[in-house]
Design a protein around this motif. Structure first.
Motif, short mmCIF file in Angstrom:
data_model
loop_
_atom_site.label_atom_id
_atom_site.label_comp_id
_atom_site.label_asym_id
_atom_site.label_seq_id
_atom_site.Cartn_x
_atom_site.Cartn_y
_atom_site.Cartn_z
N VAL A 1 0.49 6.58 6.55
CA VAL A 1 -0.11 7.22 5.37
C VAL A 1 0.93 7.41 4.27
CG1 VAL A 1 0.22 9.62 6.09
CG2 VAL A 1 -1.75 9.01 4.69
N ASP A 2 2.19 7.62 4.64
CA ASP A 2 3.25 7.79 3.65
C ASP A 2 3.93 6.47 3.31
OD1 ASP A 2 4.14 7.97 6.34
OD2 ASP A 2 5.95 9.06 5.80
N GLY A 3 3.32 5.35 3.72
CA GLY A 3 3.93 4.05 3.48
C GLY A 3 3.02 3.01 2.88
N VAL A 4 1.82 3.41 2.42
CA VAL A 4 0.91 2.47 1.77
C VAL A 4 0.40 3.08 0.47
CG1 VAL A 4 0.20 1.27 3.88
CG2 VAL A 4 -1.08 3.28 3.13
N SER A 5 0.18 2.22 -0.53
CA SER A 5 -0.33 2.71 -1.80
C SER A 5 -1.11 1.62 -2.52
CB SER A 5 0.82 3.22 -2.68
OG SER A 5 0.30 3.99 -3.76
N SER A 6 -1.70 2.04 -3.64
CA SER A 6 -2.50 1.15 -4.49
C SER A 6 -2.27 1.54 -5.95
CB SER A 6 -4.00 1.29 -4.17
OG SER A 6 -4.30 0.88 -2.86
N ILE A 7 -2.76 0.72 -6.85
CA ILE A 7 -2.66 1.07 -8.27
C ILE A 7 -3.45 2.35 -8.53
CG2 ILE A 7 -3.32 0.37 -10.61
CD1 ILE A 7 -2.64 -2.53 -9.78
N ASN A 8 -4.69 2.38 -8.08
CA ASN A 8 -5.51 3.58 -8.21
C ASN A 8 -5.40 4.39 -6.93
OD1 ASN A 8 -6.58 2.83 -10.78
ND2 ASN A 8 -7.92 1.36 -9.74
N PRO B 1 -0.21 -8.94 22.71
CA PRO B 1 -0.61 -8.03 21.63
C PRO B 1 0.56 -7.18 21.14
CG PRO B 1 -2.14 -7.89 23.48
CD PRO B 1 -0.95 -8.68 23.96
N LEU B 2 0.62 -6.99 19.86
CA LEU B 2 1.62 -6.14 19.23
C LEU B 2 1.00 -4.81 18.82
CD1 LEU B 2 3.38 -8.69 16.84
CD2 LEU B 2 4.39 -7.64 18.88
N ASP B 3 1.88 -3.82 18.67
CA ASP B 3 1.53 -2.57 17.99
C ASP B 3 2.11 -2.68 16.58
OD1 ASP B 3 0.23 -0.97 20.06
OD2 ASP B 3 2.15 -1.05 21.08
N VAL B 4 1.31 -3.12 15.65
CA VAL B 4 1.78 -3.42 14.30
C VAL B 4 1.78 -2.15 13.45
CG1 VAL B 4 1.32 -4.70 12.19
CG2 VAL B 4 1.04 -5.82 14.42
N ILE B 5 2.93 -1.86 12.88
CA ILE B 5 3.09 -0.73 11.95
C ILE B 5 3.13 -1.32 10.55
CG2 ILE B 5 4.58 1.17 11.26
CD1 ILE B 5 5.80 0.84 14.21
N ILE B 6 2.19 -0.93 9.71
CA ILE B 6 2.09 -1.54 8.37
C ILE B 6 2.52 -0.56 7.29
CG2 ILE B 6 0.52 -2.49 6.64
CD1 ILE B 6 -1.07 -3.79 8.67
N VAL B 7 3.37 -1.09 6.39
CA VAL B 7 3.68 -0.43 5.12
C VAL B 7 3.48 -1.45 4.01
CG1 VAL B 7 5.33 1.25 6.08
CG2 VAL B 7 6.14 -1.01 5.39
N GLY B 8 3.14 -0.95 2.80
CA GLY B 8 3.04 -1.89 1.69
C GLY B 8 1.86 -1.64 0.78
N ILE C 1 5.76 -5.57 6.56
CA ILE C 1 6.04 -5.10 5.20
C ILE C 1 5.28 -5.99 4.23
CG2 ILE C 1 7.84 -4.71 3.47
CD1 ILE C 1 9.82 -4.48 5.86
N CYS C 2 4.29 -5.40 3.57
CA CYS C 2 3.32 -6.17 2.79
C CYS C 2 3.57 -6.07 1.29
CB CYS C 2 1.91 -5.68 3.14
SG CYS C 2 0.59 -6.62 2.37
N ASP C 3 4.17 -7.08 0.71
CA ASP C 3 4.14 -7.33 -0.74
C ASP C 3 4.77 -6.22 -1.60
OD1 ASP C 3 2.66 -9.40 0.30
OD2 ASP C 3 0.77 -8.80 -0.61
N ILE C 4 5.90 -5.69 -1.18
CA ILE C 4 6.56 -4.64 -1.97
C ILE C 4 7.52 -5.33 -2.94
CG2 ILE C 4 7.86 -2.49 -1.91
CD1 ILE C 4 6.85 -2.02 0.91
N GLN C 5 7.00 -5.68 -4.10
CA GLN C 5 7.67 -6.57 -5.04
C GLN C 5 7.91 -5.91 -6.39
OE1 GLN C 5 4.42 -9.40 -3.55
NE2 GLN C 5 5.74 -10.76 -4.77
N ASP C 6 8.87 -6.48 -7.13
CA ASP C 6 9.31 -5.90 -8.40
C ASP C 6 8.21 -5.73 -9.42
OD1 ASP C 6 12.07 -5.19 -8.33
OD2 ASP C 6 12.58 -7.30 -8.17
#
Length: 202
Positions: A134-141, A102-109, A17-22
């Motif tokens: 794809v439904d768990g990552v985003s950006s400003i733009n 090795p892990l199977d890393v699932i990334i959101v954030g 879980i990457c940096d989902i902050q206020d």
């Protein structure tokens, strides 16, 4: 560490879980949909006892992990909760918490094209396999998402959806947590549909 191929099924899943902050709440494209997907993945990970690794970026300035996620991030399967200044989640502190295999890393954030990208590249370089939701990552733009996901797919990451990955982890309707996870999928079906509608156009 031996590399895993994209062709084989998921074996050793872990949620990152990457940096989902206020402070990002009002800036990130469809932030609340990202939070909804992440909450579903946290709850499923708790049911399945998957290891969870969390980071924040410059917590003193940008805030903690959002409270609606923090509520479910208290179990023994939370292996690391690291604040960082690096863009990649793979800090020395977090890397010390990773297993030798090795892990199977699932990334959101966030953001897809910065922290998610650099984390993915670092994990791939270390021989882990990476699934980006794809439904768990985003950006400003929002346009940055498609560019980043195309690059990361070319680099060897697997781009998939939250529902697909959960059923791949289960693998069998006889799984001990089948009812718990499928119940969660049904409970969140409308928010999942909404998130996919916003995020799947890449």
């Amino acid at each position: 560490m031996a590399s895993l191929t994209r062709a084989s099924r998921i074996k050793n899943p872990a949620l990152f879980i990457c940096d989902i902050q206020d402070k990002f709440r009002s800036k990130i494209y469809e932030f609340q949909k990202l939070v909804s997907t992440t909450d579903k993945m946290i709850r499923a990970s708790n049911a399945l006892q998957l290891p969870i690794y969390i980071t924040t970026q410059s917590r003193a300035k940008l805030g903690n992990t959002v409270p609606e996620l923090a509520t479910n991030l208290t179990g023994p399967n939370v292996r690391a909760d690291v604040d960082k200044t690096l863009f990649s989640m793979i800090t020395p502190e977090l890397e010390r918490q990773l297993p030798a295999w090795p892990l199977d890393v699932i990334i959101v954030g966030i953001e897809t094209h910065i922290c998610v990208t650099q984390t993915t590249l670092d994990l791939l370089q270390r021989g882990h396999r990476v699934y980006i939701l794809v439904d768990g990552v985003s950006s400003i733009n929002p346009e940055e998402r498609g560019i980043a996901l195309a690059r990361l797919r070319d680099a060897g990451a697997i781009v998939t959806s939250s529902e697909s990955i959960l059923f791949e982890i289960l693998g069998d309707a006889g799984h001990a947590q089948f009812k718990a996870v499928t119940g969660l999928v049904k409970e969140t079906s409308e928010v999942t549909k909404s998130a996919l509608g916003a995020f799947s156009k890449i």
